[in-house]
Scaffold this motif. Structure first.
Motif, PDB file in Angstrom:
ATOM      1  N   MET A   1       7.172  19.848  -8.413  1.00 35.23           N
ATOM      2  CA  MET A   1       7.181  19.490  -6.999  1.00 35.23           C
ATOM      3  C   MET A   1       6.242  20.385  -6.198  1.00 35.23           C
ATOM      4  N   LYS A   4       2.355  19.888  -6.085  1.00 37.02           N
ATOM      5  CA  LYS A   4       1.799  18.891  -5.182  1.00 37.02           C
ATOM      6  C   LYS A   4       1.315  19.521  -3.874  1.00 37.02           C
ATOM      7  N   MET A 151       6.577  19.971   4.087  1.00 35.14           N
ATOM      8  CA  MET A 151       6.292  19.017   3.020  1.00 35.14           C
ATOM      9  C   MET A 151       7.202  19.253   1.821  1.00 35.14           C
ATOM     10  N   ALA A 152       7.447  20.535   1.488  1.00 36.06           N
ATOM     11  CA  ALA A 152       8.308  20.856   0.347  1.00 36.06           C
ATOM     12  C   ALA A 152       9.726  20.358   0.581  1.00 36.06           C
ATOM     13  N   ASN A 155       9.820  16.529   0.291  1.00 34.48           N
ATOM     14  CA  ASN A 155       9.776  16.132  -1.118  1.00 34.48           C
ATOM     15  C   ASN A 155      11.110  16.400  -1.802  1.00 34.48           C
ATOM     16  N   ARG A 156      11.742  17.501  -1.436  1.00 34.26           N
ATOM     17  CA  ARG A 156      13.037  17.854  -2.039  1.00 34.26           C
ATOM     18  C   ARG A 156      14.096  16.830  -1.653  1.00 34.26           C
ATOM     19  N   LYS A 158      13.743  13.793  -1.019  1.00 31.76           N
ATOM     20  CA  LYS A 158      13.512  12.500  -1.657  1.00 31.76           C
ATOM     21  C   LYS A 158      14.176  12.395  -3.022  1.00 31.76           C
ATOM     22  N   VAL A 159      14.345  13.555  -3.683  1.00 35.93           N
ATOM     23  CA  VAL A 159      14.880  13.520  -5.048  1.00 35.93           C
ATOM     24  C   VAL A 159      16.349  13.916  -5.115  1.00 35.93           C
TER      25      VAL A 159
END
Length: 215
Positions: A1, A4, A151-152, A155-156, A158-159
């Motif tokens: 992750m 990216k 952003m991190a 992204n976190r 989302k999963v």
């Protein structure tokens, strides 16, 4: 992750600690505030330690005498000395002085070694957060750590699996007697699975005991 985000491999661990601290910083509970200050402080030390142990080719071809590196790696204070000197040598603005850096570190120690009962203020957390981002941005030549953090976290999220609507957040029982509320049992289960309880903290253990004794 994290790959990216365009981070170099050696910068991922320090940033991971900042990211972990940021997650707790945004939640604002006493438990999260304690974890936030500990993680922000740890990120400062790891950022400096990692940088000093890199090969010159991994840090802009900057070289330091081995003897000086050993001295700087001795403890938190000497690592802070290195960072402030490095920042000055690069001709960059100085965010704060050593006295304030040490003060934040002492606040962290109070939370970490004081049995977990001390809770840092929002102002203290904001201060050590700025410090952690400053140290990382200078040593790893990252101009916009704030955007990378955002952003991190996106992204976190989302999963991460969502918690079912019928699960509730654990509450401290109103009475010292064992709780028999089934919704609290579910809440305790989720909290345990997500690691929201600190088994070394007496206050958290008391809540767990009073919730679990009824089941």
């Amino acid at each position: 992750m994290l790959s990216k985000l365009g981070l170099k491999p050696w910068a991922e661990r320090p940033f991971e600690l900042i990211n972990h601290a940021e997650i707790h910083f945004r939640r604002e509970s006493d438990y999260d505030r304690r974890l936030a200050i500990i993680s922000f402080d740890n990120s400062i030390e790891v950022s400096i330690t990692t940088y000093l142990t890199l090969h010159p080719s991994q840090r802009g071809n900057r070289s330091y005498e081995n003897k000086m590196v050993e001295q700087w790696l001795h403890n938190f204070h000497s690592k802070s000395d290195f960072f402030l000197l490095e920042n000055k040598n690069r001709g960059l603005p100085e965010y704060t002085e050593k006295g304030e850096i040490v003060w934040y570190h002492e606040q962290r120690n109070e939370c970490y070694h004081g049995g977990g009962f001390s809770v840092p203020t929002k102002k203290t957390l904001e201060g050590i957060r700025k410090l952690a981002l400053w140290v990382f941005s200078v040593l790893y030549d990252t101009t916009d750590v704030e955007s990378m953090l955002e952003m991190a976290i996106i992204n976190r999220n989302k999963v991460l699996p969502s918690i079912p609507d019928n699960f509730v957040v654990p509450q401290i029982p109103a009475l010292p007697e064992p709780s028999t509320d089934p919704t609290q049992a579910k809440a305790l289960t989720v909290a345990t699975l997500l690691g929201k309880w600190d088994e070394n903290n007496k206050s958290d253990l008391e809540i767990i005991r009073r919730l679990a004794d009824g089941f």
